[in-house]
Design a protein around this motif. Sequence first.
Motif, PDB file in Angstrom:
ATOM      1  N   PHE A  29     -50.725 -44.458-103.015  1.00 47.01           N
ATOM      2  CA  PHE A  29     -50.752 -43.572-101.854  1.00 47.01           C
ATOM      3  C   PHE A  29     -50.064 -42.248-102.170  1.00 47.01           C
ATOM      4  O   PHE A  29     -50.627 -41.157-101.949  1.00 47.01           O
ATOM      5  CB  PHE A  29     -50.080 -44.263-100.670  1.00 47.01           C
ATOM      6  N   LEU A  64     -57.586 -37.692 -97.988  1.00 47.40           N
ATOM      7  CA  LEU A  64     -56.875 -38.329 -96.880  1.00 47.40           C
ATOM      8  C   LEU A  64     -57.428 -39.720 -96.569  1.00 47.40           C
ATOM      9  O   LEU A  64     -56.665 -40.629 -96.231  1.00 47.40           O
ATOM     10  CB  LEU A  64     -56.925 -37.446 -95.638  1.00 47.40           C
ATOM     11  N   VAL A  65     -58.733 -39.905 -96.699  1.00 47.77           N
ATOM     12  CA  VAL A  65     -59.329 -41.234 -96.475  1.00 47.77           C
ATOM     13  C   VAL A  65     -58.849 -42.214 -97.545  1.00 47.77           C
ATOM     14  O   VAL A  65     -58.459 -43.348 -97.232  1.00 47.77           O
ATOM     15  CB  VAL A  65     -60.872 -41.140 -96.447  1.00 47.77           C
ATOM     16  N   THR A  68     -55.193 -43.023 -96.929  1.00 47.70           N
ATOM     17  CA  THR A  68     -55.059 -43.915 -95.777  1.00 47.70           C
ATOM     18  C   THR A  68     -55.451 -45.345 -96.143  1.00 47.70           C
ATOM     19  O   THR A  68     -54.789 -46.307 -95.713  1.00 47.70           O
ATOM     20  CB  THR A  68     -55.914 -43.410 -94.607  1.00 47.70           C
ATOM     21  N   THR A  72     -53.044 -48.549 -95.971  1.00 48.76           N
ATOM     22  CA  THR A  72     -53.464 -49.695 -95.167  1.00 48.76           C
ATOM     23  C   THR A  72     -53.407 -50.987 -95.977  1.00 48.76           C
ATOM     24  O   THR A  72     -52.929 -52.019 -95.478  1.00 48.76           O
ATOM     25  CB  THR A  72     -54.887 -49.472 -94.627  1.00 48.76           C
TER      26      THR A  72
END
Length: 100
Positions: A29, A64-65, A68, A72
């Motif tokens: 991340f 950003l996807v 994320t 997650t």
Amino acid sequence: MSKCHKCAKWFPHNWLCLRGLSYVFIALFYLTIAFGIFQVIAVLSQFGFAMAWRPLLQFVVSVLVIATLCLTVAKSLQALRAIKHAVAPCCCEGKKEETK
């Protein structure tokens, strides 16, 4: 290597427990965010905002996807670790039960 898995210890997914895998995805991340910031600065310094705003917007959204999704997965692994520890404590945690 983890002592959790009795067979097939040579597979890479058995080298880390859920805690280690969550740390890997948290690192991914942060690496994704750092790479995205670096690329945005590189594109803006090379072409300027007027010429590259549309590809830059697509790139930022895709970064950003991905970031994320990594976060997650890391949070899901942490929750799964907590559930697994509550149901069946793992021997790789370093905690041994006393027998009477």
